[in-house]
Structures are given as structure tokens and as C-alpha cells.
Design an enzyme around this catalytic site. Sequence first.
Site, PDB file in Angstrom:
ATOM      1  N   THR A  13       0.906  -1.383   0.108  1.00 30.02           N
ATOM      2  CA  THR A  13       0.181   0.108  -0.030  1.00 30.02           C
ATOM      3  C   THR A  13       0.920   1.164   0.031  1.00 30.02           C
ATOM      4  OG1 THR A  13      -1.579  -1.151   1.227  1.00 30.02           O
ATOM      5  CG2 THR A  13      -1.844   1.096   1.279  1.00 30.02           C
ATOM      6  N   LYS A 105       6.578   1.654  11.761  1.00 27.31           N
ATOM      7  CA  LYS A 105       6.489   2.005  13.248  1.00 27.31           C
ATOM      8  C   LYS A 105       6.964   1.056  14.218  1.00 27.31           C
ATOM      9  CE  LYS A 105       2.158  -0.037  12.813  1.00 27.31           C
ATOM     10  NZ  LYS A 105       1.188   0.061  11.652  1.00 27.31           N
ATOM     11  N   ILE A 136       0.408  13.187   8.611  1.00 27.10           N
ATOM     12  CA  ILE A 136       0.239  14.265   9.670  1.00 27.10           C
ATOM     13  C   ILE A 136       1.727  14.595   9.759  1.00 27.10           C
ATOM     14  CG2 ILE A 136      -0.312  15.200  11.731  1.00 27.10           C
ATOM     15  CD1 ILE A 136      -2.712  13.385  11.582  1.00 27.10           C
ATOM     16  N   GLU A 190      -8.380  -5.084  10.125  1.00 25.31           N
ATOM     17  CA  GLU A 190      -7.573  -6.351   9.727  1.00 25.31           C
ATOM     18  C   GLU A 190      -8.266  -7.573  10.040  1.00 25.31           C
ATOM     19  OE1 GLU A 190      -4.670  -6.572   8.175  1.00 25.31           O
ATOM     20  OE2 GLU A 190      -4.228  -4.380   8.282  1.00 25.31           O
ATOM     21  N   LYS A 205       3.408   3.962  18.329  1.00 22.02           N
ATOM     22  CA  LYS A 205       3.505   5.220  17.890  1.00 22.02           C
ATOM     23  C   LYS A 205       3.897   6.323  18.730  1.00 22.02           C
ATOM     24  CE  LYS A 205       0.551   4.240  13.771  1.00 22.02           C
ATOM     25  NZ  LYS A 205      -0.952   4.130  13.190  1.00 22.02           N
ATOM     26  N   GLY A 302      -3.450   5.122   4.658  1.00 27.43           N
ATOM     27  CA  GLY A 302      -3.695   5.139   3.164  1.00 27.43           C
ATOM     28  C   GLY A 302      -2.705   5.174   2.321  1.00 27.43           C
TER      29      GLY A 302
END
Lengths: 427, 427
Positions: A13, A105, A136, A190, A205, A302
Site C-alpha cells: 500500500t 512504526k 500528518i 484487519e 506510535k 492510506g
Amino acid sequence: MREIKVGILGFGTVGSGTVKILQDNADAISARIGAEIVVSRVAVRDLTKPRDVSLHAPTLTTNPQDITDDPDIEIVAELIGGVEPARTLVERAIANGKNIVTANKEMVAKVGHDLRIAAQSSGKDFFMEASVAGGIPIIATLGESLAGNQVREIAGIVNGTTNYILTKMTQEGAAFEKVLSEAQSLGYAEAEPSSDVDGYDAQYKIAILASLAFGSRVNVEDVQVEGIRHISPRDIVVAKELGYRIKLIATAQGSPNGMRVRVNPTLLPLKHPLATVDGVFNGVFVRGDAVGDLTLIGRGAGSLPTGSAVVGDIIHCARNIVAGATGRVPYMASHDLPMLPAASSWSKFYARVRVLDRPKALAAIATIFGDHDVSIESVIQRAMPDEEAEIVWVTHEVREQDVHAALATIHALPVVRSVDTALRVME
Amino acid sequence: MREIKVGILGFGTVGSGTVKILQDNADAISARIGAEIVVSRVAVRDLTKPRDVSLHAPTLTTNPQDITDDPDIEIVAELIGGVEPARTLVERAIANGKNIVTANKEMVAKVGHDLRIAAQSSGKDFFMEASVAGGIPIIATLGESLAGNQVREIAGIVNGTTNYILTKMTQEGAAFEKVLSEAQSLGYAEAEPSSDVDGYDAQYKIAILASLAFGSRVNVEDVQVEGIRHISPRDIVVAKELGYRIKLIATAQGSPNGMRVRVNPTLLPLKHPLATVDGVFNGVFVRGDAVGDLTLIGRGAGSLPTGSAVVGDIIHCARNIVAGATGRVPYMASHDLPMLPAASSWSKFYARVRVLDRPKALAAIATIFGDHDVSIESVIQRAMPDEEAEIVWVTHEVREQDVHAALATIHALPVVRSVDTALRVME
């Protein structure tokens, strides 16, 4: 125009979003760098898999060492995810003098310290904007724009799946399991949802953000984590009535004495800038001693939003290469701040208790709270079916261990049927 | 540790905040750069004025050329404001090989292009984060983190005074003049408020953001500007009933054909991330082709928040100096995109019309809208005192010139007492 060769490990992705952006905006990106970005190699597991983004066939390889060992490649973008084989490949790339851009991450949270030291030692960049909160720019903001600040606190909605589920539960009054299975069928969750709904994704994170904000190593396992499986539609309704929204909040607070880093479903007052961050959007709130309160809201996942962060890092690194300035920002996790125990932290709490509807239940519970120094801001008691009553308590700022001790004692009272939920409440 | 000498022009609100941050967080800042920042000279108008922040007396000078011409100073922070003498001093500093950090929106908006070209020619940095939206890192975000994107649109609440006034009008139902004079007594508005309430401050800021986002020069005078003096408490109440908040929004939209850049009081649906940015807070919304929607919210003014942006820029520049990489980001306003005429733009509109309460008024107005291709989304008619009625119209997306032509015709109708307000409505 000078060419800068990029090798990409992983073409899922994020990898395909990254390549698409580099292709679509190639001219603008070249002008902004003063050099051309060329994706010279992409390592995949399966050469024959159909893909959304087209690449010249010779670009694809199944051997990642075609990238880590290629002397012409200056930037390696690691977009595989997970600790291995990503870590070993990144180590090898650094040893071969590459700059690193990663969206990983788990790898950054668990072994980022050693990798960053290695990159620093060889004077190379190690960028990881895409590892937290997708598009972001929170990592650049912490490391560059807010570099004059002492950051006091970070609070983030950093997992889109749980935010989508909680938003749907809030809008539709539906139960967790029902919304989860809808989210799974829509591809927002998922098949094995534990990493999201049990808070582990957010744990990685916030560990990364805390280490950057406080310049300290953070051991991921020390980050207390609580997921959202136990949040009921009833909690959401009651919280709404009280003027709150329930969000999965990852927080980090730092002082010279130590850090508190944790992930909890939390009641946010509607005025809080994160309270209205809904659906798959992420938001990160930062409080600095100079800047005050700053909030960033955007898409946390995304292909293109995360690709935007990867490409931003590639451009950042390429500009450094052109200027001969890779490694220009020193790696800062020089401290080893202790993790302060959660039990001694202070917070407001929300607790929902079901009792047999006897006049004395309220008094008995109130007495126990008082005995444990838990002072109460508001109480609502309501009759329920089957001669039960529901009592909802919101406390003032109290010590966490006092609340838990009080609730354990309350749970043992004969008039108490259940302590349904106890959640933190943010100011 | 290496020292990097900074000279500061101007020691008002922003200058003293900047010095305070550099003093308070000196150790952390040195570690983050790998060099020590030394404020070696500060140019002031009055040496005897008492100040919040203490400096060694010899640091102060009334002669700004002690800074622009000092061969030991590497970074000049221009915190005076206004075009002159700031521009002449910055030009002189650049000619003398200094890097520039500025908080000066008017200078950047009006003559920033030439100054940036000059800085680029001498291989020096020209940073201006503090010129727009105080502590919010929107300029770094546009120039670095989003550098892989084509930005489609920016919308910002970039003036804290007007946002404070509109928020108070919304919360208290008070009139503009009353809230303005309160804001003046609290120090949130100037004695001469025109720059804020007539939108000129926002005009400078959106001109700067548009030039960065679209890589084009923007002529400030071409930015259409509408202030908030004509917004009545009645508009705010009606907008609220319809699910909107009225905010002073600076917008910039860009395409290869040209730009639209303007400042207007605008109705925002409550769902819009800027709708709940209240009080003196600022917020900037960016839509990029890859990142999607990104919103940054924080303090847009004040000594420490704006100082945070100045210090962030000083650190950024100092890291470049250490790495020998000043001027590493090429200056990009290479295009001269045309400014598209406002009249041909499309938007939803809100219009509030007072009529004599005759049955035919609604039909007559509706007919005129129809004749001008203005299609209507919703209408509310209400009886008012003195046999009048108020009719509030919200249109679909229509051409701006069609709305204005229709309203001019409507205004001339005998049954129409007044066209009280016509405002843009954002999706």
C-alpha cells in the site's frame, strides 16, 4: 539535472502510493529539490503480482540486496513493516552508506535507537515521518519547528481503525463487535484486529513520539496499553450526555523526573481539539512551553497520505544530499528518562457501576470513594430494568491507584452487581 | 562547542519572546543543534525602556547597522514589522552575507520575492515561519513535509483578533462594535483596528501562503479582501440555526490555469475542522493531492508562540550553518500564475433579505434568482416586527457574479427593504 537514485523495499500500500506520487508530481518535485528523484529498484516478494502503479519491469527485483548493496542508490525507503527482515536490511543499507526513509512504526519503536545511532555515525539521514499518523507531519514538527520548545505533553488519536470504530459506535449506537465486523468487511480493520483494537499499534506510535519529544529512549514494553474492546454503547451514550466523546488516546507527559507514556480509551470534553477528530482521521495534540497548544489533524493511513509522508522525507533527504548535508539534525535520544508508574499518576476518572436499587447503595459507594481520597465531581443515578440502578461517577483529579483500590472495594459490596467501566477523563 | 551569533532587529513582543525562549531552553537548544546560539546584539529604539527579559547592557544598541554590518553575526532576526526600515535593513544584512529569519508578514507579502532571490543568490537562508499564524508550523509544512504534493487549496483562520470578535459575538450575541471595544480594552485588538477587522492582516498572510503553495508570485493588492464590520449578531444566530459558524476565512485555490486568493467572512459547516477553532486561536486547512486534508490549529500570536516559530527558524538555520548547507531549499516562486477573477468563481452563498411581508415577495425574489441561474438549496421566511419579513437564502454552488447580479436586481424590488448580508458558504 542531477539524479538521485532511490531504492524501495516493499511495494504494498505505502510503496505503491510513494511511487505514484513520485511519478505524478515528478516535475514539481525535481524543481523543489534541484535534482531528479529516480526510483531505480523496488524489491517485491512476487514479480508477477498485478499492481496499480506501473514500473519498468527491470526495476522490480525479489532480492532486497539489489537495493541495499547497489552503490548508485543513495536513499533506501524501507516500506516492508515489522521488525524482520526490515531491521537487517536497514542495518545493511546503513553499513553501505545509504540514507534511510522508513514507514515502519514497529521497527522504529523497538530498534530505532540503534539504527539512528548507526545512521548518525555514518553521517546519513534516518527519516521516519510515515511511521506515525500517516500524512500528518508530526515528526518534522517535533524535531524541527518546535525545536525551541520543551514539550510537556502529547496526546494523540494515532490509530484510524479504532477511531473509525468508536466514531461509528457513537453515531449509530452499535456494539463494538458489530462495528468491528463492518470495518473488517470495508477493509478498515484487519482480519486479525488485535494490533489495532487492543492498542498495540498506538503503543508503538506514542513510544516513537515520546522518544522524540523528550529526547529519551522509550522501552515499548513499558508503555501501558488498554484497548477498546470493553467500551460499550452504553458508555458512549452516557459520556455524550455528560458532554464527552470517548477516543483511544495515546499520551506522553514528560518532565526532568521522568515520563508517563500510555494508551487508554479516554473521555474528551467536546471543547478538546481531538474530540471532533472522527472516522479514520488521526490527530495529535502537542503542548510546548513556548508554542502553547498545537493540534495537527489529517489522514493517518492510506496509500497516498502515507506516501505523502514518505515522499516528503525523500525530498528532505535529497535536499540534504544536494547540499552535502545529510545527517544535519543530530540524533537526540541522549537521555534515559525513567518511566513513572501509572499508579501514581493523577487524572479525572469516569466509572459506571450497576447496583441493586437499594437506597443505601449510593451512600455506601460514596463512602468508599471518600475513604480512598477520591473526590467526586458529579454523580448520576438512574433506575434500570430488573430492580437495578446505574450510577455514573466522574471524579476530580485523583491518584489512579486510589481509584482502582476504591473500585475493587466497591466491586465487593453486596449491593454492587458490576463495575462496568472505569475510564480516564481528559481536561 | 561552536557559537553561532544571532543579531535581533526589534525588541517588542516577538523579540522579547524569542530572547526568553533562547535563554530558558538554552541547553536543550544547544544539544539539538550541536552549537550554541548567542544573541550578541539587539537593536532597539529606546535603550532606557524597561523590558521583561534581561540582557547584558552592551547587547543593546540603537544602531541597527551594528547588527547588519557585524562580521561575527551569522543570523539576523528581523522582528520590527512593516516594510521600512525593515526591508532596507534586511537587504543590507543579505548583502553582508547574513541568513535571515523574519516575523514580518507585510514585508514578506510585499517584497519577499526580491529578498528571497537575493538570499538565494548568496546561498543563505531566508526563513519566515513566524510571519503567518504565529506558532503554527504551516510554512515548514508547506515547504518541506508536503513538498511531494500539489496543493489544491488552503483555507485559514489567520487573524486572532477577528476570530476572537466573531467567537464572542457567537457566544454572547453581542454586536460587533461592543465586542471590538472590549477586545481593545483587553489588548486583543489595536486602537486602530482596521488592519485586523478589515482583513488586511489576513490578506498579507494568505498572499504568503498562496505564493508558497503554488510556487508563484502573488501581488498582495490582487487579493480580494472583505472584513467583518458588516457581520451582525442576527447573521450569526441565523447561521447557527442552519448549522454553520461565521469565520473570517482566507482562502487560496490553485490550478495550472491560475489562482484565486481572497479573504471573506464565510459560513463554515460545523463539521469543517476550522468551524470549532475559537477565540484567539488560528487554524490552517490544507488540501493536497496526496496528503488529502490536513489541519493545523494553534496560537496565532503572542510573545512566546510567535517566538517559538522564530526560534524554530533560528535552529533550522543554525543546523544548516553547522552542516555548511544554508540555502539548501531552493526558492520556488518560479511561476507567475494569473489571478483568476473572483466574479467567475463558484461557491454556495448565504443571503439575508428583509421584505415587506407581502405574499408575493418570496416568489418575486425566487424568480430573480432563477433568472440569474442561482439555484436555491434552502429558504427560511420569518415574520418580523413592523410588517416585515426576513428571508434567508442558501444557494447551491453558483457563479459569484450571478449572485451579485441577482441581489442587485432583488435590492431594487419595491417589496425589498434591504439586502442585509451576502456571505460565502464553504462545504
